[in-house]
Scaffold this active site. Structure first.
Site, PDB file in Angstrom:
ATOM      1  N   GLY A  61      -7.413  -4.655  -2.132  1.00  0.00           N
ATOM      2  CA  GLY A  61      -7.871  -5.453  -3.263  1.00  0.00           C
ATOM      3  C   GLY A  61      -7.545  -4.938  -4.646  1.00  0.00           C
ATOM      4  N   ASN A  67       0.836  -1.201   0.000  1.00  0.00           N
ATOM      5  CA  ASN A  67       0.000   0.000   0.000  1.00  0.00           C
ATOM      6  C   ASN A  67       0.871   1.251   0.000  1.00  0.00           C
ATOM      7  OD1 ASN A  67       0.306  -0.363   3.081  1.00  0.00           O
ATOM      8  ND2 ASN A  67      -1.111  -2.013   2.481  1.00  0.00           N
ATOM      9  N   HIS A 109       6.561  -5.820  -0.212  1.00  0.00           N
ATOM     10  CA  HIS A 109       7.223  -7.055   0.217  1.00  0.00           C
ATOM     11  C   HIS A 109       8.389  -7.349  -0.733  1.00  0.00           C
ATOM     12  CE1 HIS A 109       2.862  -8.265   1.610  1.00  0.00           C
ATOM     13  NE2 HIS A 109       3.350  -7.255   2.304  1.00  0.00           N
ATOM     14  N   HIS A 127       4.617   0.775   1.489  1.00  0.00           N
ATOM     15  CA  HIS A 127       4.768  -0.538   2.127  1.00  0.00           C
ATOM     16  C   HIS A 127       4.692  -1.603   1.044  1.00  0.00           C
ATOM     17  CE1 HIS A 127       4.171  -4.189   4.273  1.00  0.00           C
ATOM     18  NE2 HIS A 127       2.917  -4.305   3.889  1.00  0.00           N
ATOM     19  N   THR A 132      -7.574  -0.399   3.232  1.00  0.00           N
ATOM     20  CA  THR A 132      -6.684  -1.514   3.527  1.00  0.00           C
ATOM     21  C   THR A 132      -6.598  -1.675   5.047  1.00  0.00           C
ATOM     22  OG1 THR A 132      -4.358  -2.110   3.638  1.00  0.00           O
ATOM     23  CG2 THR A 132      -4.818   0.148   3.094  1.00  0.00           C
ATOM     24  N   SER A 133      -6.420  -2.937   5.484  1.00  0.00           N
ATOM     25  CA  SER A 133      -6.307  -3.166   6.938  1.00  0.00           C
ATOM     26  C   SER A 133      -4.981  -2.620   7.460  1.00  0.00           C
ATOM     27  CB  SER A 133      -6.398  -4.662   7.235  1.00  0.00           C
ATOM     28  OG  SER A 133      -5.322  -5.326   6.611  1.00  0.00           O
ATOM     29  N   GLU A 134      -4.040  -2.310   6.546  1.00  0.00           N
ATOM     30  CA  GLU A 134      -2.730  -1.815   6.989  1.00  0.00           C
ATOM     31  C   GLU A 134      -2.709  -0.287   7.125  1.00  0.00           C
ATOM     32  OE1 GLU A 134      -0.403  -3.965   4.139  1.00  0.00           O
ATOM     33  OE2 GLU A 134       0.109  -5.526   5.562  1.00  0.00           O
ATOM     34  N   HIS A 172       7.170 -10.505   7.151  1.00  0.00           N
ATOM     35  CA  HIS A 172       6.126  -9.772   6.431  1.00  0.00           C
ATOM     36  C   HIS A 172       6.695  -8.995   5.235  1.00  0.00           C
ATOM     37  CE1 HIS A 172       2.289  -7.126   6.735  1.00  0.00           C
ATOM     38  NE2 HIS A 172       2.803  -7.061   5.539  1.00  0.00           N
TER      39      HIS A 172
HETATM   40 ZN   LIG Z   1       1.973  -6.126   3.827  1.00  0.00          ZN
END
Ligand SMILES: [Zn+2]
Length: 260
Positions: A47, A31, A98, A96, A75-77, A159
Site C-alpha cells: 500500500g 516491491n 511491472h 519486483h 506485501t502479499s508478494e 504480471h
Molecule cells: Zn506484482
C-alpha cells in the site's frame, strides 16, 4: 565495508523513486527487499507508492515471512522474495516491478530470449518467462521455481518481472537492462525482425564474463539465449492449415490406391 541498516533503508528509498520515475510501476505496484542478515529481510510494505517512500515505512520479516518490525503491513508478494532468497544464497536484494515493455512481452507469452545484444548476453544470458500464478498465493512462484537457480531476471506471465543481485543497485540495473532490451527487441520486431547472433559469438561473450567480473549464471542451458543457428533450424519447419493437411493426406492416399 558493509552498509548499515540506515544506509540500506535509504538505498530502498532511492531505488524506489527511480523505479517509479521510470514508469515501471503504477499506484502501489512492486516491491523491493534487502537481506539484512541470515534471518531478516528489510521489505517495502503493502500500500505505498515506491516513488514516495520514507526510511521509516519499511518492515522487517523473518525467513518464514513473519513481521518482526515495522508499523505497516506485509506485501502479499513477500513469499516470492523469500523463495528466491531461500534458493539463492548469493542474492542480497530483489526488485519486483511491472516495467511496461518487458511486461508486454510477459503478457504476450514471449520470453526475452534472443541473442541480440552483447551486454544483455553477458549480464543476463536471457530472460525466461514463468507461467502466470495468482498473486498472493504459492502459485505465483510455482512457475518461477525452475528458473530461479539459473537466471537473475525472470518475466512473470501476465504480471511483471523480478530481478535480483548482490545488492539493490545490481538488482535495479538488471531490471533496467531487461527493460531496455525489451524496448530494443520490440523496435527490431517492428522493423521486420531481430537478427540473432551466431553461437560462436555468443560463446565468446560468455567467455568474457570473467573479464568483466560478471557472475551471471544464465547461459548454460540450450535455448538461452536463442542463437542464429536455432532460428535457421526453425526455418526448416513449415506450417500448413488443417484443410491443406487433409488435402495432402488425401492426395497421398489417392496416389497409393492407384499404385496397388
Ligand atoms: Zn506484482
Amino acid at each position: 565495508m558493509q552498509k548499515t541498516e540506515k544506509e540500506l533503508r535509504q538505498d530502498i528509498v532511492d531505488i524506489g523513486r527511480l523505479v517509479y520515475q521510470k514508469g515501471w510501476v503504477a499506484a502501489n505496484d512492486g516491491n523491493i527487499t534487502i537481506r539484512l542478515d541470515q534471518d531478516r529481510i528489510l521489505a517495502t510494505p503493502t500500500g505505498v507508492s515506491k516513488g514516495m517512500m520514507h526510511v521509516d515505512d519499511f518492515i522487517i520479516v523473518d525467513m518464514q515471512g513473519n513481521k518482526i518490525e515495522g508499523r505497516k503491513e506485509r506485501t502479499s508478494e513477500i513469499a516470492m522474495h523469500l523463495t528466491i532468497y531461500g534458493m539463492r544464497p548469493d542474492i542480497r536484494s530483489i526488485v519486483h516491478a511491472h516495467p511496461p515493455v518487458a511486461t508486454g512481452f510477459a503478457t504476450a507469452g514471449k520470453p526475452l530470449n534472443l541473442a541480440l545484444l552483447p551486454e544483455v548476453i553477458i549480464g543476463l544470458g536471457c530472460v525466461p518467462l514463468a507461467d502466470y500464478g495468482l498473486p498472493g498465493t504459492p502459485a505465483l512462484t510455482e512457475g518461477m521455481l525452475p528458473y530461479i537457480p539459473k537466471y537473475d531476471a525472470i518475466l512473470m506471465g501476465n504480471h511483471g518481472a523480478v530481478c535480483y543481485g548482490e545488492d539493490v543497485y545490481k538488482a535495479f540495473f538488471k531490471m533496467e537492462t531487461m527493460e531496455h532490451f525489451a524496448r530494443i527487441t520490440l523496435v527490431a520486431e517492428l522493423l521486420g525482425g531481430a537478427k540473432a547472433l551466431p553461437r560462436l559469438e555468443v560463446d565468446k561473450l560468455f567467455d568474457s564474463r570473467t573479464r568483466y567480473g560478471v557472475k551471471a549464471k544464465a547461459g548454460a542451458l540450450p535455448g538461452c539465449p536463442v542463437v542464429a543457428e536455432d532460428l535457421e533450424q526453425d526455418q526448416d519447419r513449415f506450417y500448413v492449415t488443417r484443410q491443406e493437411l487433409i488435402s495432402l493426406v488425401d492426395e497421398a492416399v489417392r496416389k497409393r490406391d492407384v499404385g496397388c
